[in-house]
Structures are given as structure tokens and as C-alpha cells.
Design a protein around this motif. Sequence first.
Motif, short mmCIF file in Angstrom:
data_model
loop_
_atom_site.label_atom_id
_atom_site.label_comp_id
_atom_site.label_asym_id
_atom_site.label_seq_id
_atom_site.Cartn_x
_atom_site.Cartn_y
_atom_site.Cartn_z
N ASP A 161 -12.06 -6.25 -52.61
CA ASP A 161 -12.65 -6.35 -51.14
C ASP A 161 -14.06 -5.65 -51.15
N VAL A 162 -15.02 -6.93 -50.65
CA VAL A 162 -16.44 -6.82 -50.55
C VAL A 162 -16.66 -6.57 -49.20
N SER A 163 -15.77 -6.22 -48.40
CA SER A 163 -16.12 -5.98 -46.94
C SER A 163 -16.39 -4.62 -46.60
N ARG A 164 -15.43 -3.67 -47.14
CA ARG A 164 -15.60 -2.31 -46.77
C ARG A 164 -16.67 -1.69 -47.69
N HIS A 165 -16.92 -2.35 -48.97
CA HIS A 165 -17.97 -1.87 -49.62
C HIS A 165 -18.60 -3.21 -50.08
N PHE A 166 -20.16 -3.54 -50.20
CA PHE A 166 -20.42 -4.74 -50.52
C PHE A 166 -20.86 -4.75 -51.88
N PHE A 167 -20.58 -5.43 -52.96
CA PHE A 167 -21.02 -5.62 -54.31
C PHE A 167 -22.02 -6.89 -54.54
N THR A 168 -23.04 -6.72 -55.20
CA THR A 168 -24.08 -7.73 -55.49
C THR A 168 -23.35 -8.60 -56.29
N ASP A 473 -20.77 1.11 -56.84
CA ASP A 473 -20.28 0.37 -57.80
C ASP A 473 -19.64 1.17 -59.06
N GLU A 474 -20.21 2.33 -59.30
CA GLU A 474 -19.64 3.24 -60.01
C GLU A 474 -17.94 3.67 -59.66
N ASP A 475 -17.92 3.92 -58.27
CA ASP A 475 -16.64 4.18 -57.94
C ASP A 475 -15.56 2.88 -58.23
N LEU A 476 -16.28 1.73 -57.85
CA LEU A 476 -15.14 0.60 -58.22
C LEU A 476 -14.99 0.68 -59.61
N GLU A 477 -15.63 1.00 -60.62
CA GLU A 477 -15.50 0.74 -61.91
C GLU A 477 -14.39 2.00 -62.26
N LEU A 478 -14.49 3.15 -61.85
CA LEU A 478 -13.37 3.72 -61.90
C LEU A 478 -12.12 3.61 -61.40
N LEU A 479 -11.93 2.93 -60.47
CA LEU A 479 -10.64 2.38 -59.92
C LEU A 479 -10.01 1.31 -60.79
N LEU A 480 -11.06 0.64 -61.33
CA LEU A 480 -10.60 -0.75 -62.32
C LEU A 480 -10.28 -0.34 -63.72
N LEU A 481 -11.10 0.74 -64.17
CA LEU A 481 -10.54 1.15 -65.55
C LEU A 481 -10.48 2.77 -65.46
N PRO A 482 -9.30 3.08 -65.67
CA PRO A 482 -8.46 2.27 -66.47
C PRO A 482 -7.03 1.31 -66.10
N ARG A 483 -7.00 1.19 -64.55
CA ARG A 483 -5.94 0.90 -64.04
C ARG A 483 -5.60 -0.79 -64.11
N LEU A 484 -6.67 -1.74 -64.26
CA LEU A 484 -6.62 -2.87 -64.38
C LEU A 484 -5.88 -3.53 -65.49
N PRO A 485 -5.99 -3.10 -66.76
CA PRO A 485 -5.32 -3.60 -67.75
C PRO A 485 -3.88 -3.57 -67.67
#
Length: 528
Positions: A161-168, A473-485
Motif C-alpha cells: 500500500d503506497v497510498s496511505r504511506h508513500f515509498f520511494t 520506511d522503518e515501520d514498513l520493514e518491521l511489519l515485513l520482517l519477520p512476518r513476510l517469510p
Amino acid sequence: MDRITKTGLSTLLFLLVACSPKTAVSDGEILPLPETCSYGEAEPFVLDSHAAVVPEDATLREVAELFSRQLERQTGISLQVKDQAGKKAIILSIGPGEAEQYSLSVTPERISVRGSSPEAVYRGLTSLRQKAGVPAERKVCVPSMEIQDAPAYSWRGLSLDVSRHFFTKEEVCKVIDMMTLYKLNVLHIHLTDNQGWRIEVPGYPALTDGKDRYSEQDFSEITAYAAGRFVTVVPEIDIPGHTQAVFEAYPEFPNAASSPLPFELPGQAIACLDPDDAPTMDFVSKVIDLLCRIAPGEYVHIGGDETFGMEEGKYARFVSAAKEMVRFHGKKVVGWQEMARAGVDAHDYVQHWIRFSSKQQQSQDNPAAAAIPAEIRALLGATYTKAPADLQKAEEAGAELILSPNAWAYLDCPFEETSTDPSQNEIRQRLGLQSYAPQSLTDLYDWNPASLYKDYDVAGVEAAVWCETVTSDEDLELLLLPRLPGVAEKAWSTTGSVAAEDYLRRLGSQAAIWERMGWNYYKADTVF
Ligand code: TNX
């Protein structure tokens, strides 16, 4: 599983003796779990800069180079790509097999990775890269082993979701790097929503002027980066609902939804594009033309979810018209499961998401959910109660199902575990949608896509990370890691049920790679 773990242990003991005292045995773990993996008694392959990568087929050259760059970044070990194998080599070859099927074999002087296509060989090299882990010096012992592997599903995705928070674009490319480490191959970019429209559309500058967004060029750079790593980008414009950003930019478009109340729920809006208004549909067709032109993949996602307050006939007219526009360009239509209410056929991809966990259902009584006015709650509820019928329609039509059940595939729920890093416990208070019950890593892992909808045509599994609570971007990383694998394992592995402890152990070993890559991760106290 037991067999693998036990052989793994005895191999480790053997290697401790066999490897010179200076060379560490790799402690990397493979995730998603391969179909079969057995360890041998032979000496290990000592992976250092004396080994070369040798593509036996010209079509494998790029994959060889990509692997060599990725391995160097992760391990510091620099391997040359050569035409001829010397004493020690990693040989890449093409052989028969299903798409993405590969075999990996490690002997003292040769590692052989064989697959039916460059993509299949790349999947095998990714297993090798994970096995190498992050050695302390520029050398690591890879144990003698044989892997046979192939994915359960061809669609293994992440919706971002790049709408609610934009990522470069650089941040998006980093997400692609994370995805490829776990053999994911579809990046679905949710480009528009109530809170922001993130792709420039010629002729409609008010959508994006002065706001964070991608130009056509930015978007092409993302799709090219993804394609180079065997990831297909599926662009989504979420229509006809979730379009507050359009109404803010162009208030002259009529609203096709009606609400019993002035709606104040933060971030949500009852506003839908009207299929019976010519300028609106002209806009929609220009947007779809654009997406079909700039996304090289086969698919375009038209959203279609949560059209609160829109009359069913209007909804069906809208969706049919939008689908027609996508198909005109020879692309396949993907939509959220509500799309089935407008009628679907065997060419459509229906993305299932309305399936809440028992913990989440209980959380409907929590203060965040209870704050929604009763009339609005009834309106929202009406869309969710039709969810089982959506699936039935998809099944009857033979449409392809993409599994993103909220209960297990949504990565934007709060963390149940506390973190071993005290600063993350402050983040834990605000990260993740407060209307969801907190979920642990084992809660999110507790499902089996193969037994969920047995009679359906299931194309695959897709995780979703929604960003209402993401501030960086750091918040996004925390949601992805460790959950994405964990979701990636559900999408890839055919091994059936894997004990949660085994998953958590392999997940724990990934942290060394994440640290080496400079990726933040949530240090759930059950694992890290
Ligand atoms: C539902 S999934 C939504 C999103 C929210 C998400 C939060 C879907 C099609 N719609 O708009 O961001 O829940 O988890």
C-alpha cells in the motif's frame, strides 16, 4: 521433517570435524522449506573466491551475475562468472521440469544447480544463498546435500500500500530484494486509495501535483528492477470505491454512493465513482490505458472492494465497464473478492481477503471498532456478509483465486509478542491497525492454503501490508520482517504441515542476513 532435522544434526557434527578449524560451517537455513532436502556424508564444498559460477547455457549468464552480486553483498565472498569450470565451480544448467522446478546438489568440488528455466535456476541459487548465511570470514563450508524443489503455487505475492504511506522507488526496490530472498514473484502495488493517488495520469494533474507520487519513468524503473529479479508488478487502481483522493482533486465527478450519515471514520469515505457519468468513465479509461501501457506484466488490478453505499446494479455496471477496458489491452483482470458480485468468468483473478481470525472477530468489541456509529457499522457489515457468496460465484465460474485471507496474510495487525529491543516496544503501541487483535508469528503461520478452498482454482497466495499506521520506511520493514517469510513459505512449500517450532527456528537464522543487508526487523521475543 524429523528426518531432515536429525540428518542435519549429524551432518553438522561431521562437518565440524571435516572442515578446517578456520572455516565455519554454514548455519544458514532454507525458508521456504524445500520439497526434499537430504544431507550426505561427503566433504563439504568450501565456498570462497576460488569458486567460479559457470552458466552452461547462455540464457543463464544474467542469473549467474545476479547471484554473484547478491552473494557478495550478503557474505562478502566474491565469485567470478566464467565460461569454463576450474577445480571448484557452481555449475548452472537447464534441464527438463516444471516452471521454477530446480535441483541443487553439493559435492566437494561442484555445486550443481539445474532448472527448467533461468527463473528456476535463480530459485535454486536463492536456496544456496540462504544456506551460505552470513559467515564471519569470506569463506563458508556448504554441506554435502541434495535438494529437489518446486513451488506449490505460481502466484506468490505481496500487496504493498503506497497510498496511505508513500515509498520511494529505492524503498520499493528494497522490498523487492526482500521478496526475492523468499522466492516471492508478484509485487502488487496498491497505487491509489482515499488518502492519496500515487501515479501521474496525463490530463489529470490535480490528482498528484505537489504530492508524493511516481512518474511514468519512476514506475518503469520499478517494473524493470522487479523483472530483473523474476518479479511481476501488478498495478492496482482501487475503483470505484476508495476514491476520496479523486473526489478531492475533481469534485465535479458525481458520487454514486449514498450514506445515512456524514461519514467521519478516519481514512474511510463513502464515495464511489459513477459508471453512468461519461466524464468519470472517460477518466477511468485513461487511467486503465496508462496502467496497461506502463506495466509490462499480464495483469491489471481494478480494486472493487468496499463500495459502501453503492447500489448493486451501478456497481456491476462499473466493474463490467472497467474489465472491458482492461481486456481491450489484452490483459487479465484482477479484483478484490467483491468483484464477483458483478459477475466473473474463468479468465478473472479474484483476490480473497474477507476471512477474519477468531481473535479478530472478538476484537470487534474493542474500543476502536466500537467507536464506529451503528448505522455505519451496519453499512460496512452488509458488504462483509456477502463474502461467502463472492467465493461461491468465483468457484462456479472457474475464476482463479488468490488467497489473501485477512486472518493470516495481512501483515498490518499489531504484534502480540513484545520485542527484545526496548525501543520497539514503543513502536509496538502504535504500529498495526488498532481495530485488529494483535497476532503472533505462530498465529499468522497457523493455516494451510491447500486445504482452505479445496474445490477452487487457486492461483496462489499473497500477503498484504496496508499502511494506515505506517509512518516511515522503518515501520514498513518491521511489519515485513519477520512476518513476510512465513506467508512466502505457505505460498511455496508443498511439504504440508510444518511444526511452528521448526519454522521459528529457521526464521531466527534469517536475522543475520537482515542485519547484513541493513534491514530493520521486529525482534519478537519468541524468536530473536
Ligand atoms: C481492508 S483489503 C482494505 C484496506 C485496508 C485494510 C486494512 C481491502 C480490499 N481493503 O483498504 O487498508 O483492510 O487491513
